[in-house]
Enzyme design. Structure first.
Site, PDB file in Angstrom:
ATOM      1  N   PHE A  99       0.858  -1.188   0.000  1.00  0.00           N
ATOM      2  CA  PHE A  99       0.000   0.000   0.000  1.00  0.00           C
ATOM      3  C   PHE A  99       0.887   1.229   0.000  1.00  0.00           C
ATOM      4  O   PHE A  99       1.781   1.358   0.831  1.00  0.00           O
ATOM      5  CB  PHE A  99      -0.932   0.023   1.222  1.00  0.00           C
ATOM      6  N   ASP A 148       9.442   2.214   1.386  1.00  0.00           N
ATOM      7  CA  ASP A 148       8.311   3.012   1.854  1.00  0.00           C
ATOM      8  C   ASP A 148       8.180   2.785   3.358  1.00  0.00           C
ATOM      9  O   ASP A 148       7.653   1.772   3.810  1.00  0.00           O
ATOM     10  CB  ASP A 148       7.030   2.590   1.115  1.00  0.00           C
ATOM     11  N   LYS A 153       3.254   9.844   8.297  1.00  0.00           N
ATOM     12  CA  LYS A 153       2.617   9.347   9.523  1.00  0.00           C
ATOM     13  C   LYS A 153       3.320   9.793  10.806  1.00  0.00           C
ATOM     14  O   LYS A 153       3.191  10.928  11.211  1.00  0.00           O
ATOM     15  CB  LYS A 153       2.494   7.817   9.455  1.00  0.00           C
TER      16      LYS A 153
HETATM   17  N1  PLP Z   1       2.623   4.161   2.332  1.00  0.00           N
HETATM   18  C1  PLP Z   1       2.320   3.343   3.342  1.00  0.00           C
HETATM   19  C2  PLP Z   1       3.245   2.220   3.667  1.00  0.00           C
HETATM   20  C3  PLP Z   1       1.156   3.521   4.087  1.00  0.00           C
HETATM   21  O1  PLP Z   1       0.855   2.699   5.090  1.00  0.00           O
HETATM   22  C4  PLP Z   1       0.313   4.614   3.745  1.00  0.00           C
HETATM   23  C5  PLP Z   1      -0.943   4.837   4.485  1.00  0.00           C
HETATM   24  O2  PLP Z   1      -1.444   4.001   5.174  1.00  0.00           O
HETATM   25  C6  PLP Z   1       0.668   5.446   2.688  1.00  0.00           C
HETATM   26  C7  PLP Z   1       1.838   5.198   1.999  1.00  0.00           C
HETATM   27  C8  PLP Z   1      -0.197   6.606   2.309  1.00  0.00           C
HETATM   28  O3  PLP Z   1      -0.079   7.586   3.270  1.00  0.00           O
HETATM   29  P1  PLP Z   1      -1.150   8.787   3.359  1.00  0.00           P
HETATM   30  O4  PLP Z   1      -2.424   8.182   3.836  1.00  0.00           O
HETATM   31  O5  PLP Z   1      -0.536   9.750   4.324  1.00  0.00           O
HETATM   32  O6  PLP Z   1      -1.270   9.349   1.992  1.00  0.00           O
END
Ligand code: PLP
Length: 406
Positions: free
Chosen positions: A140, A225, A254
């Protein structure tokens, strides 16, 4: 403002687009690991607004820094410099592989930035054909188009075609597919060191190192990520550090500013050079208010013993969870304070039912996919709060009739 949970939910339904379906619970305030709803009921928070509120709620140092910065200067844009953003970038580069940082506002935007940088890097080295991104099923990366295309979960793509091109999804943890798919046109491999939304999936030992070897062999980049796993969440500053690998680009968001909207990428200098002036930006890049929050997070994470404490709390919760449900959970996994409990195939309840039963008993937990219960409490959770959480969860399972009463 004096609504009830039900009245706020009703007003929300009338004015919000229906793409999110929040619990009928309106939170009003918080302190430490506890939050209170508008009716005065208290909950132990074991999800931190999806792994964001790393310092819990009402943190005095964070609140004071925000007040101070709000009174000084809220916004500069990156037409001008501001010291908090420079200082936060300095702190981040001190604790990881990276030499350069670009700040944005969210995790999706961090991923967009990383994808653009990877392609631009190869383009600037006169190899524009190197533009494909290898991703992992169950991953994700966010809801904007590039990040969505990188998110190899068909349910998130439905109805949004056409997707941006150039993404090659493979199975998470599968070395054979990795070696087969990464090749001369691969710009980068994009991987979560532990898949968060996809079910708290920890890859097999050494998987990140294998990705590094394969990307090195093809002059491709490694993007980690760390939006969910970064900033202490897994008990190390960044989760890829468990594998001792040196990535090229890292996505952050986050927990980086414990509740203020901040994201970013960190990269090796040689790679970052590709983002020459004018290639990428956002109005809020390096917002001083958000960066002051980030500085308080860094200060806290770097306190002696803090990361060890996260690992100890994680061990306590993992052991407690495994003991909780007898054969209810097929697997309890994760690192530090990012934990998943996967229901066994024959479980008589769903993860969502457990979430609701916990809420009724006064604890906020979440799911990661349909059959995994996810815990991501504030990183300041104490041993006695962890014990209390396990007790509440046990009572919730009793309420659902899936744990013995005694
Ligand atoms: N990357 C990862 C690993 C995530 O867990 C998330 C959100 O849960 C995102 C990207 C996307 O982040 P945002 O919701 O701040 O756009």
């Amino acid at each position: 403002m004096s609504g009830t949970n039900a009245s706020v939910a009703e007003r929300a339904r009338a004015v919000f687009t229906p793409n999110v379906a929040p619990a009928p619970l309106a939170l009003a305030r918080g302190e430490g690991c506890r939050v209170w709803d508008v009716e005065g009921r208290v909950y132990l928070d074991a999800i931190s607004g999806i792994a964001v509120s790393a310092l819990g709620h009402g943190h005095p140092g964070l609140a004071a820094a925000i007040k101070d910065q709000a009174e000084r200067l809220l916004h500069t844009s990156n037409l001008f410099l501001n010291e908090p953003s420079v200082e936060l970038a300095e702190r981040i580069t001190e604790v990881c592989f990276a030499d350069r940082v670009f700040f944005c506002n969210s995790g999706a935007e961090a991923n967009e930035s990383a994808l653009k940088l990877a392609r631009r890097y190869h383009w600037s080295r006169k190899r524009p054909e190197k533009n494909r991104i290898v991703t992992f099923r169950g991953g994700f990366h966010g809801r904007t188009y590039g990040a969505l295309a990188a998110t190899a979960q068909p349910k998130y793509h439905a109805g949004f075609a056409p997707m941006p091109e150039g993404f090659d999804p493979i199975d998470f943890g599968d070395l054979e597919q990795l070696e087969r798919v990464v090749g001369p046109t691969t710009a980068a491999v994009l991987v979560e060191p532990t898949q968060g939304e996809g079910g708290v999936n920890v890859p097999p030992e050494g998987f990140l190192r294998s990705i590094r070897e394969v990307t090195d062999a093809h002059d491709s980049l490694l993007i980690v990520d760390e939006v969910q796993t970064g900033f202490g969440r897994t008990g190390r500053m960044f989760a890829h550090q468990y594998d001792d690998v040196v990535p090229d680009i890292m996505c952050m968001a986050k927990g980086i500013a414990a509740g203020l909207p901040l994201g970013g990428i960190a990269a090796r200098a040689e790679v970052a050079e590709a983002l020459v002036p004018g290639t990428h930006n956002t109005t809020y890049s390096g917002n001083p208010l958000a960066c002051r929050g980030g500085l308080i997070v860094m200060e806290t994470l770097l306190k002696p013993g803090f990361l060890e404490g996260i690992r100890a709390r994680g061990d306590q919760l993992r052991t407690g969870l495994a003991a909780l449900g007898g054969s209810l959970f097929a697997d309890v996994r994760g690192r530090g304070l990012l934990l998943g409990a996967e229901l066994s195939d024959h479980a008589p309840v769903t993860a969502k039912q457990i979430v609701e039963a916990c809420r009724a008993r006064g604890a906020l937990v979440h799911v990661a996919g349909p059959s995994v219960l996810r815990l991501a409490p504030p990183l300041i959770l104490t041993a006695s709060e962890a014990e209390e959480l396990l007790q509440i969860m046990r009572l919730a399972l009793v309420d659902l009739g899936v744990a013995p009463r005694a």
